[in-house]
Design a protein around this motif. Sequence first.
Motif, PDB file in Angstrom:
ATOM      1  N   GLU A 191       0.834  -1.199   0.000  1.00 44.53           N
ATOM      2  CA  GLU A 191       0.000   0.000   0.000  1.00 44.53           C
ATOM      3  C   GLU A 191       0.873   1.255   0.000  1.00 44.53           C
ATOM      4  OE1 GLU A 191      -3.416  -0.196  -0.145  1.00 44.53           O
ATOM      5  OE2 GLU A 191      -3.106  -2.347  -0.313  1.00 44.53           O
ATOM      6  N   ARG A 192       1.473   1.554  -1.138  1.00 48.20           N
ATOM      7  CA  ARG A 192       2.346   2.711  -1.276  1.00 48.20           C
ATOM      8  C   ARG A 192       1.988   3.469  -2.543  1.00 48.20           C
ATOM      9  NH1 ARG A 192       7.653   2.858   1.813  1.00 48.20           N
ATOM     10  NH2 ARG A 192       6.909   1.774   3.642  1.00 48.20           N
ATOM     11  N   THR A 193       2.134   4.777  -2.476  1.00 44.07           N
ATOM     12  CA  THR A 193       1.975   5.570  -3.690  1.00 44.07           C
ATOM     13  C   THR A 193       3.245   5.458  -4.525  1.00 44.07           C
ATOM     14  OG1 THR A 193       2.936   7.590  -2.763  1.00 44.07           O
ATOM     15  CG2 THR A 193       0.547   7.242  -2.423  1.00 44.07           C
ATOM     16  N   ASP A 194       3.162   5.917  -5.753  1.00 39.12           N
ATOM     17  CA  ASP A 194       4.327   5.884  -6.618  1.00 39.12           C
ATOM     18  C   ASP A 194       5.490   6.680  -6.021  1.00 39.12           C
ATOM     19  OD1 ASP A 194       3.042   8.335  -6.979  1.00 39.12           O
ATOM     20  OD2 ASP A 194       3.021   8.226  -9.172  1.00 39.12           O
ATOM     21  N   VAL A 195       5.211   7.837  -5.472  1.00 38.04           N
ATOM     22  CA  VAL A 195       6.249   8.673  -4.863  1.00 38.04           C
ATOM     23  C   VAL A 195       6.850   7.978  -3.646  1.00 38.04           C
ATOM     24  CG1 VAL A 195       6.690  10.883  -3.703  1.00 38.04           C
ATOM     25  CG2 VAL A 195       5.293  10.815  -5.783  1.00 38.04           C
ATOM     26  N   GLU A 196       6.017   7.376  -2.817  1.00 38.03           N
ATOM     27  CA  GLU A 196       6.524   6.645  -1.645  1.00 38.03           C
ATOM     28  C   GLU A 196       7.410   5.477  -2.060  1.00 38.03           C
ATOM     29  OE1 GLU A 196       2.970   7.336   1.628  1.00 38.03           O
ATOM     30  OE2 GLU A 196       2.692   5.796   0.084  1.00 38.03           O
ATOM     31  N   MET A 197       7.031   4.790  -3.133  1.00 38.58           N
ATOM     32  CA  MET A 197       7.840   3.679  -3.622  1.00 38.58           C
ATOM     33  C   MET A 197       9.225   4.169  -4.031  1.00 38.58           C
ATOM     34  SD  MET A 197       5.153   1.500  -5.937  1.00 38.58           S
ATOM     35  CE  MET A 197       3.819   0.580  -5.222  1.00 38.58           C
ATOM     36  N   VAL A 198       9.253   5.245  -4.799  1.00 33.58           N
ATOM     37  CA  VAL A 198      10.537   5.785  -5.265  1.00 33.58           C
ATOM     38  C   VAL A 198      11.367   6.267  -4.077  1.00 33.58           C
ATOM     39  CG1 VAL A 198      11.612   7.630  -6.612  1.00 33.58           C
ATOM     40  CG2 VAL A 198       9.747   6.278  -7.601  1.00 33.58           C
ATOM     41  N   GLU A 199      10.752   6.971  -3.145  1.00 30.33           N
ATOM     42  CA  GLU A 199      11.482   7.440  -1.964  1.00 30.33           C
ATOM     43  C   GLU A 199      12.039   6.266  -1.157  1.00 30.33           C
ATOM     44  OE1 GLU A 199       8.631  10.001  -0.059  1.00 30.33           O
ATOM     45  OE2 GLU A 199       9.172  11.713  -1.344  1.00 30.33           O
ATOM     46  N   ASP A 200      11.262   5.206  -1.025  1.00 34.32           N
ATOM     47  CA  ASP A 200      11.710   4.014  -0.304  1.00 34.32           C
ATOM     48  C   ASP A 200      12.900   3.370  -1.016  1.00 34.32           C
ATOM     49  OD1 ASP A 200      11.567   2.078   1.777  1.00 34.32           O
ATOM     50  OD2 ASP A 200      10.395   0.753   0.480  1.00 34.32           O
ATOM     51  N   LEU A 201      12.830   3.282  -2.324  1.00 36.03           N
ATOM     52  CA  LEU A 201      13.935   2.696  -3.079  1.00 36.03           C
ATOM     53  C   LEU A 201      15.190   3.555  -2.979  1.00 36.03           C
ATOM     54  CD1 LEU A 201      11.997   1.408  -6.192  1.00 36.03           C
ATOM     55  CD2 LEU A 201      12.994   0.019  -4.344  1.00 36.03           C
ATOM     56  N   LEU A 202      15.029   4.867  -3.008  1.00 38.04           N
ATOM     57  CA  LEU A 202      16.186   5.745  -2.838  1.00 38.04           C
ATOM     58  C   LEU A 202      16.832   5.546  -1.468  1.00 38.04           C
ATOM     59  CD1 LEU A 202      14.897   8.986  -4.569  1.00 38.04           C
ATOM     60  CD2 LEU A 202      16.887   7.623  -5.258  1.00 38.04           C
ATOM     61  N   HIS A 203      16.018   5.377  -0.455  1.00 33.57           N
ATOM     62  CA  HIS A 203      16.547   5.076   0.881  1.00 33.57           C
ATOM     63  C   HIS A 203      17.328   3.759   0.846  1.00 33.57           C
ATOM     64  CE1 HIS A 203      16.320   3.074   4.831  1.00 33.57           C
ATOM     65  NE2 HIS A 203      16.719   4.265   5.247  1.00 33.57           N
ATOM     66  N   ASP A 204      16.731   2.743   0.241  1.00 32.69           N
ATOM     67  CA  ASP A 204      17.401   1.439   0.155  1.00 32.69           C
ATOM     68  C   ASP A 204      18.704   1.529  -0.624  1.00 32.69           C
ATOM     69  OD1 ASP A 204      15.391   0.300   1.646  1.00 32.69           O
ATOM     70  OD2 ASP A 204      14.397  -0.647  -0.069  1.00 32.69           O
ATOM     71  N   HIS A 205      18.731   2.360  -1.650  1.00 33.04           N
ATOM     72  CA  HIS A 205      19.975   2.527  -2.412  1.00 33.04           C
ATOM     73  C   HIS A 205      21.086   3.036  -1.500  1.00 33.04           C
ATOM     74  CE1 HIS A 205      18.014   2.816  -6.658  1.00 33.04           C
ATOM     75  NE2 HIS A 205      17.691   1.707  -6.014  1.00 33.04           N
ATOM     76  N   GLY A 206      20.763   3.988  -0.644  1.00 30.52           N
ATOM     77  CA  GLY A 206      21.757   4.487   0.306  1.00 30.52           C
ATOM     78  C   GLY A 206      22.250   3.390   1.232  1.00 30.52           C
ATOM     79  N   VAL A 207      21.331   2.559   1.693  1.00 34.04           N
ATOM     80  CA  VAL A 207      21.673   1.441   2.577  1.00 34.04           C
ATOM     81  C   VAL A 207      22.574   0.441   1.843  1.00 34.04           C
ATOM     82  CG1 VAL A 207      20.658  -0.562   3.763  1.00 34.04           C
ATOM     83  CG2 VAL A 207      19.618   1.698   4.027  1.00 34.04           C
TER      84      VAL A 207
END
Length: 162
Positions: A95-111
């Motif tokens: 249950e995520r919006t498109d923007v939330e998905m991208v923001e989450d992936l960007l966070h994961d990229h940093g990790v």
Amino acid sequence: MSYLNLDKSKTKDTVKELNVLLADYHMYYQKLRNYHWNIIGHNFFDLHEQFEVMYDDAKLKVDEIAERILTLRFQPESNLSTYLKLSNVKESTTERTDVEMVEDLLHDHGVIINQMRNVVEVADKNGDEGTIDLIGAYIRELEKTSWMLDAWNMKLADKRNA
């Protein structure tokens, strides 16, 4: 392990970090599948396709990381329960919006980039240029993907203030 001219007692530290990265990539791969399947809205076509490109890339990296561990004469972790324990990347809801998905992936990229740097640091201490070369290329590729996702997510006002 004479054919590699590496000290197996030192290489085990590199493999430990590689197994964490392997777990990170498995979790990241599954998250990308989740987002690919569950994206909705005006950005469906763009992100549905982009997430597929990204999970195909992640799938290849999972295999290459595991094969690097095998090349170093160790066994890669291969159980989902172990990945859940080792991974720095956390599961996500659908249950995520498109923007939330991208923001989450960007966070994961940093990790993930942080874990890749851990691998490089340990491999460097142990004279493991093969691992450094492999992971260095991954860092460059993930940084570029991050830039593209960030550009997709950026508003014109953000660009003016950058």
